[in-house]
Structures are given as structure tokens and as C-alpha cells.
Write a protein that holds these residues in place. Structure first.
Motif, PDB file in Angstrom:
ATOM      1  N   SER A  39     -40.543  34.190   2.945  1.00  0.00           N
ATOM      2  CA  SER A  39     -39.638  33.929   4.057  1.00  0.00           C
ATOM      3  C   SER A  39     -38.478  33.056   3.570  1.00  0.00           C
ATOM      4  O   SER A  39     -38.587  32.366   2.544  1.00  0.00           O
ATOM      5  CB  SER A  39     -40.383  33.246   5.207  1.00  0.00           C
ATOM      6  N   ALA A  40     -37.396  33.073   4.312  1.00  0.00           N
ATOM      7  CA  ALA A  40     -36.203  32.316   3.927  1.00  0.00           C
ATOM      8  C   ALA A  40     -36.504  30.828   3.758  1.00  0.00           C
ATOM      9  O   ALA A  40     -35.930  30.167   2.890  1.00  0.00           O
ATOM     10  CB  ALA A  40     -35.092  32.532   4.955  1.00  0.00           C
ATOM     11  N   ASP A  41     -37.426  30.300   4.572  1.00  0.00           N
ATOM     12  CA  ASP A  41     -37.745  28.868   4.482  1.00  0.00           C
ATOM     13  C   ASP A  41     -38.876  28.576   3.487  1.00  0.00           C
ATOM     14  O   ASP A  41     -39.267  27.426   3.315  1.00  0.00           O
ATOM     15  CB  ASP A  41     -38.095  28.298   5.860  1.00  0.00           C
ATOM     16  N   LEU A 114     -47.821  28.471   5.014  1.00  0.00           N
ATOM     17  CA  LEU A 114     -47.802  27.026   4.791  1.00  0.00           C
ATOM     18  C   LEU A 114     -47.547  26.259   6.081  1.00  0.00           C
ATOM     19  O   LEU A 114     -47.474  25.037   6.064  1.00  0.00           O
ATOM     20  CB  LEU A 114     -46.760  26.674   3.729  1.00  0.00           C
ATOM     21  N   GLY A 115     -47.427  26.954   7.198  1.00  0.00           N
ATOM     22  CA  GLY A 115     -47.266  26.292   8.491  1.00  0.00           C
ATOM     23  C   GLY A 115     -45.853  25.791   8.707  1.00  0.00           C
ATOM     24  O   GLY A 115     -44.985  25.918   7.847  1.00  0.00           O
ATOM     25  N   PRO A 116     -45.617  25.174   9.855  1.00  0.00           N
ATOM     26  CA  PRO A 116     -44.265  24.692  10.169  1.00  0.00           C
ATOM     27  C   PRO A 116     -43.895  23.500   9.285  1.00  0.00           C
ATOM     28  O   PRO A 116     -44.758  22.756   8.823  1.00  0.00           O
ATOM     29  CB  PRO A 116     -44.346  24.300  11.639  1.00  0.00           C
ATOM     30  N   GLU A 117     -42.626  23.367   9.082  1.00  0.00           N
ATOM     31  CA  GLU A 117     -42.089  22.227   8.344  1.00  0.00           C
ATOM     32  C   GLU A 117     -42.399  20.965   9.146  1.00  0.00           C
ATOM     33  O   GLU A 117     -42.238  20.950  10.365  1.00  0.00           O
ATOM     34  CB  GLU A 117     -40.576  22.429   8.203  1.00  0.00           C
TER      35      GLU A 117
END
Length: 124
Positions: A39-41, A114-117
Motif C-alpha cells: 500500500s502507499a503508506d 501492520l495496522g493504522p499508523e
């Protein structure tokens, strides 16, 4: 943006992913892999991973994978012992401390989340 694609996983060329020597319990296992989508993030990753016989430890991410070939026993420090072979789907929880005993070179396809930032906190 990445277009839709297909990949014949058994023949996919993988790149070396050296293990931290502190993870190796016994043998001379070697790891190779290939990220096929991210993903982009950078928080969601899809790929192929392979490990040769030996025993290694790991701290897991939130992962779902399917074993394509090979066999391994994955023992969680505080959980079940998973006997894995071709066609098996497994789910590992983030933070699980595992020991992988690889009996036959294992190749898997995986999805890691990896879950949300983490939210940033402002100093007041």
C-alpha cells in the motif's frame, strides 16, 4: 497505482532476505522473498516468502498466509503449535513470539497488515 496482475508463484524469482544471526537456533536456514504489492503508506504488504530447513525464532506481524510447498512446525510461545504443509492457511497475531522448525523448504504467499499508523500527540 498498480494494475491488477497474476504471478505464477512456484516459478517466481525471489531475492535474498538475510536472517539476523540471533534468530537462528539451529541449521543454516536461508530466507528469500518478494514483495508483490504494498500500500502507499507501507502498512499493507503482500508477497512470497521462502525458507530452507533449520530452526529460527521470530516476532510476528498480523499475517495470513497459505503454504504452497514444504513443511514446518510453528510453535507460539503462548499459543498453539501449527503443523503446516502445502495448502494450509495460517493466521499469526502481531506480537506472537514463534519458533519455526522448517522440515522441508517452505514457500508461502502472505498478506501482512501492520495496522493504522499510531496517532501523533501534540505537546501542550
Amino acid at each position: 497505482m498498480i494494475n491488477s496482475f497474476a504471478l505464477h508463484v512456484p516459478d517466481a524469482e525471489l531475492e535474498p532476505e538475510p536472517l539476523d544471526p540471533g534468530q537462528i537456533v539451529s541449521g543454516t536456514p536461508e530466507v528469500t522473498g518478494k514483495v508483490v504489492w504494498e500500500s502507499a503508506d507501507g502498512r499493507r504488504i503482500r508477497g512470497i516468502w521462502q525458507i530452507t530447513p533449520g530452526v529460527v525464532t521470530d516476532t510476528e506481524a498480523d499475517e495470513m498466509f497459505v503454504v504452497l510447498s514444504g513443511r514446518a512446525t510453528v510453535a507460539s510461545e503462548d499459543g498453539p503449535v501449527l503443523e503446516l504443509g502445502p495448502g494450509d492457511l495460517a493466521v499469526l497475531r502481531a506480537g506472537d513470539r514463534t519458533t519455526w522448525t522448517v522440515h522441508e523448504t517452505l514457500r508461502k504467499v502472505y498478506a501482512i497488515d501492520l495496522g493504522p499508523e499510531p496517532a501523533e500527540h501534540e505537546d501542550r
